[in-house]
Design a protein around this motif. Structure first.
Motif, mmCIF file in Angstrom:
data_model
loop_
_atom_site.group_PDB
_atom_site.id
_atom_site.type_symbol
_atom_site.label_atom_id
_atom_site.label_comp_id
_atom_site.label_asym_id
_atom_site.label_seq_id
_atom_site.Cartn_x
_atom_site.Cartn_y
_atom_site.Cartn_z
ATOM 1 N N ARG A 25 50.261 52.345 37.196
ATOM 2 C CA ARG A 25 49.477 51.305 36.522
ATOM 3 C C ARG A 25 50.347 50.103 36.166
ATOM 4 N NH1 ARG A 25 47.075 55.557 33.838
ATOM 5 N NH2 ARG A 25 48.462 55.268 32.062
ATOM 6 N N GLN A 26 51.527 50.379 35.639
ATOM 7 C CA GLN A 26 52.424 49.284 35.243
ATOM 8 C C GLN A 26 52.865 48.477 36.458
ATOM 9 O OE1 GLN A 26 52.852 48.294 32.200
ATOM 10 N NE2 GLN A 26 51.679 50.027 31.436
ATOM 11 N N GLU A 27 53.132 49.163 37.585
ATOM 12 C CA GLU A 27 53.511 48.443 38.809
ATOM 13 C C GLU A 27 52.356 47.560 39.282
ATOM 14 O OE1 GLU A 27 54.607 51.709 41.338
ATOM 15 O OE2 GLU A 27 56.709 51.637 40.720
ATOM 16 N N ALA A 28 51.137 48.065 39.192
ATOM 17 C CA ALA A 28 49.970 47.282 39.595
ATOM 18 C C ALA A 28 49.790 46.075 38.674
ATOM 19 C CB ALA A 28 48.717 48.154 39.585
ATOM 20 N N ASP A 29 50.032 46.253 37.377
ATOM 21 C CA ASP A 29 49.916 45.136 36.434
ATOM 22 C C ASP A 29 50.932 44.038 36.758
ATOM 23 O OD1 ASP A 29 47.901 46.447 35.119
ATOM 24 O OD2 ASP A 29 49.104 47.040 33.375
ATOM 25 N N VAL A 30 52.169 44.434 37.033
ATOM 26 C CA VAL A 30 53.209 43.460 37.356
ATOM 27 C C VAL A 30 52.835 42.704 38.629
ATOM 28 C CG1 VAL A 30 55.619 43.234 38.116
ATOM 29 C CG2 VAL A 30 55.059 44.657 36.139
ATOM 30 N N ALA A 31 52.358 43.429 39.642
ATOM 31 C CA ALA A 31 51.975 42.784 40.897
ATOM 32 C C ALA A 31 50.814 41.812 40.683
ATOM 33 C CB ALA A 31 51.599 43.837 41.932
ATOM 34 N N ALA A 32 49.838 42.170 39.852
ATOM 35 C CA ALA A 32 48.692 41.296 39.594
ATOM 36 C C ALA A 32 49.125 40.024 38.871
ATOM 37 C CB ALA A 32 47.640 42.031 38.776
ATOM 38 N N ILE A 33 50.022 40.138 37.918
ATOM 39 C CA ILE A 33 50.489 38.953 37.183
ATOM 40 C C ILE A 33 51.267 38.044 38.127
ATOM 41 C CG2 ILE A 33 51.988 38.155 35.319
ATOM 42 C CD1 ILE A 33 51.186 40.732 33.789
ATOM 43 N N LYS A 34 52.087 38.626 39.009
ATOM 44 C CA LYS A 34 52.829 37.811 39.969
ATOM 45 C C LYS A 34 51.882 37.073 40.919
ATOM 46 C CE LYS A 34 57.187 40.330 39.914
ATOM 47 N NZ LYS A 34 58.140 41.167 40.673
ATOM 48 N N ARG A 35 50.784 37.725 41.314
ATOM 49 C CA ARG A 35 49.798 37.053 42.172
ATOM 50 C C ARG A 35 49.170 35.866 41.444
ATOM 51 N NH1 ARG A 35 48.337 42.315 43.522
ATOM 52 N NH2 ARG A 35 46.549 42.245 42.139
ATOM 53 N N GLU A 36 48.855 36.045 40.162
ATOM 54 C CA GLU A 36 48.274 34.949 39.388
ATOM 55 C C GLU A 36 49.260 33.791 39.244
ATOM 56 O OE1 GLU A 36 45.148 34.402 38.101
ATOM 57 O OE2 GLU A 36 44.679 36.150 39.331
ATOM 58 N N LEU A 37 50.522 34.112 39.038
ATOM 59 C CA LEU A 37 51.520 33.060 38.920
ATOM 60 C C LEU A 37 51.675 32.297 40.244
ATOM 61 C CD1 LEU A 37 54.321 34.730 36.770
ATOM 62 C CD2 LEU A 37 53.111 32.600 36.257
ATOM 63 N N ALA A 38 51.538 33.003 41.362
ATOM 64 C CA ALA A 38 51.680 32.349 42.666
ATOM 65 C C ALA A 38 50.519 31.380 42.930
ATOM 66 C CB ALA A 38 51.746 33.405 43.772
ATOM 67 N N LYS A 39 49.380 31.585 42.312
ATOM 68 C CA LYS A 39 48.230 30.703 42.498
ATOM 69 C C LYS A 39 48.395 29.370 41.787
ATOM 70 C CE LYS A 39 44.826 34.432 42.839
ATOM 71 N NZ LYS A 39 43.641 35.020 42.176
ATOM 72 N N LEU A 40 49.259 29.319 40.779
ATOM 73 C CA LEU A 40 49.434 28.095 39.990
ATOM 74 C C LEU A 40 50.272 27.080 40.761
ATOM 75 C CD1 LEU A 40 50.133 29.564 36.443
ATOM 76 C CD2 LEU A 40 48.067 28.426 37.226
ATOM 77 N N PRO A 41 50.044 25.792 40.502
ATOM 78 C CA PRO A 41 50.893 24.766 41.120
ATOM 79 C C PRO A 41 52.308 24.864 40.548
ATOM 80 C CG PRO A 41 49.379 23.772 39.536
ATOM 81 C CD PRO A 41 48.998 25.218 39.661
ATOM 82 N N PRO A 42 53.276 24.338 41.262
ATOM 83 C CA PRO A 42 54.654 24.431 40.750
ATOM 84 C C PRO A 42 54.772 23.762 39.383
ATOM 85 C CG PRO A 42 54.539 23.092 42.764
ATOM 86 C CD PRO A 42 53.190 23.618 42.491
ATOM 87 N N PRO A 43 55.700 24.273 38.552
ATOM 88 C CA PRO A 43 55.825 23.709 37.196
ATOM 89 C C PRO A 43 56.335 22.280 37.222
ATOM 90 C CG PRO A 43 57.584 25.290 37.626
ATOM 91 C CD PRO A 43 56.658 25.334 38.801
ATOM 92 N N ASN A 44 55.921 21.528 36.225
ATOM 93 C CA ASN A 44 56.374 20.129 36.104
ATOM 94 C C ASN A 44 57.665 20.092 35.321
ATOM 95 O OD1 ASN A 44 54.098 19.079 37.395
ATOM 96 N ND2 ASN A 44 52.918 19.184 35.501
ATOM 97 N N LEU A 45 58.660 19.480 35.882
ATOM 98 C CA LEU A 45 59.955 19.405 35.200
ATOM 99 C C LEU A 45 60.200 18.071 34.601
ATOM 100 C CD1 LEU A 45 62.098 21.363 37.781
ATOM 101 C CD2 LEU A 45 61.133 22.221 35.650
#
Length: 178
Positions: free
Chosen positions: A158-178
């Motif tokens: 379950r924890q591995e699946a949670d980490v993978a899901a959060i990483k997928r959500e982060l990949a959907k976001l545009p690159p951060p503004n610096l």
């Protein structure tokens, strides 16, 4: 039907005739008001048949059965949409600056959740110990140990699946503004 009661017949005869007449009228009224429930793909409720017809069709009287009447639900009127404070009345798009702020907030929250999930995963993997967790004192019965091992393995998954899901959500976001 006309009936006359004569006084020469005793008062008890009048009472008997009156009771019979009342019973006859009540019987006719109730015979017309009997509602039958007939089986079939469309269940039929009717009072337009005789007792013999009802018996032939397998219908049953529902006399004395409580009947519930449910009012139909009225659909709600659609809620009026109000534009957000940053948007103008005809404009439904979000300003680019506001969207960048929202994306940055979302990225920050997801990164915090990712750190928490990775910490829980590391703890679960340490306790699972590659399928050989340490036995506890309350696990004298080997089956209890096996059950706990199975639960720990499921927790790691379950924890591995949670980490993978959060990483997928982060990949959907545009690159951060610096």
């Amino acid at each position: 039907m006309q009936m006359t009661l004569h006084k020469r017949v005793g008062p008890s005869w009048n009472a008997v005739m009156l009771a019979a007449l009342t019973g006859l009228v009540a019987g006719q009224a109730s015979a017309q008001g009997i509602v039958y429930r007939c089986p079939g793909p469309p269940v039929l409720y009717t009072d337009a048949m005789s007792a013999k017809e009802a018996a032939d069709k397998g219908c049953r009287s529902i006399e004395g059965t409580p009947i519930s009447v449910i009012a139909p639900i009225k659909p709600r009127a659609p809620a009026a949409t109000t534009p957000s404070p940053g948007a103008q009345s005809g404009d439904l798009k979000v300003d680019g600056k506001d969207q960048r702020v929202r994306d940055d907030d979302r990225r920050r929250i997801l990164e915090q959740e990712l750190r928490d999930a990775e910490g829980k995963l590391a703890k679960a993997q340490q306790e699972y110990n590659n399928g050989q967790p340490e036995r506890r004192g309350d696990e004298r019965n080997f089956q209890k140990y096996l059950d706990r091992t199975t639960e720990l393995k499921a927790s790691v998954s379950r924890q591995e699946a949670d980490v993978a899901a959060i990483k997928r959500e982060l990949a959907k976001l545009p690159p951060p503004n610096l």
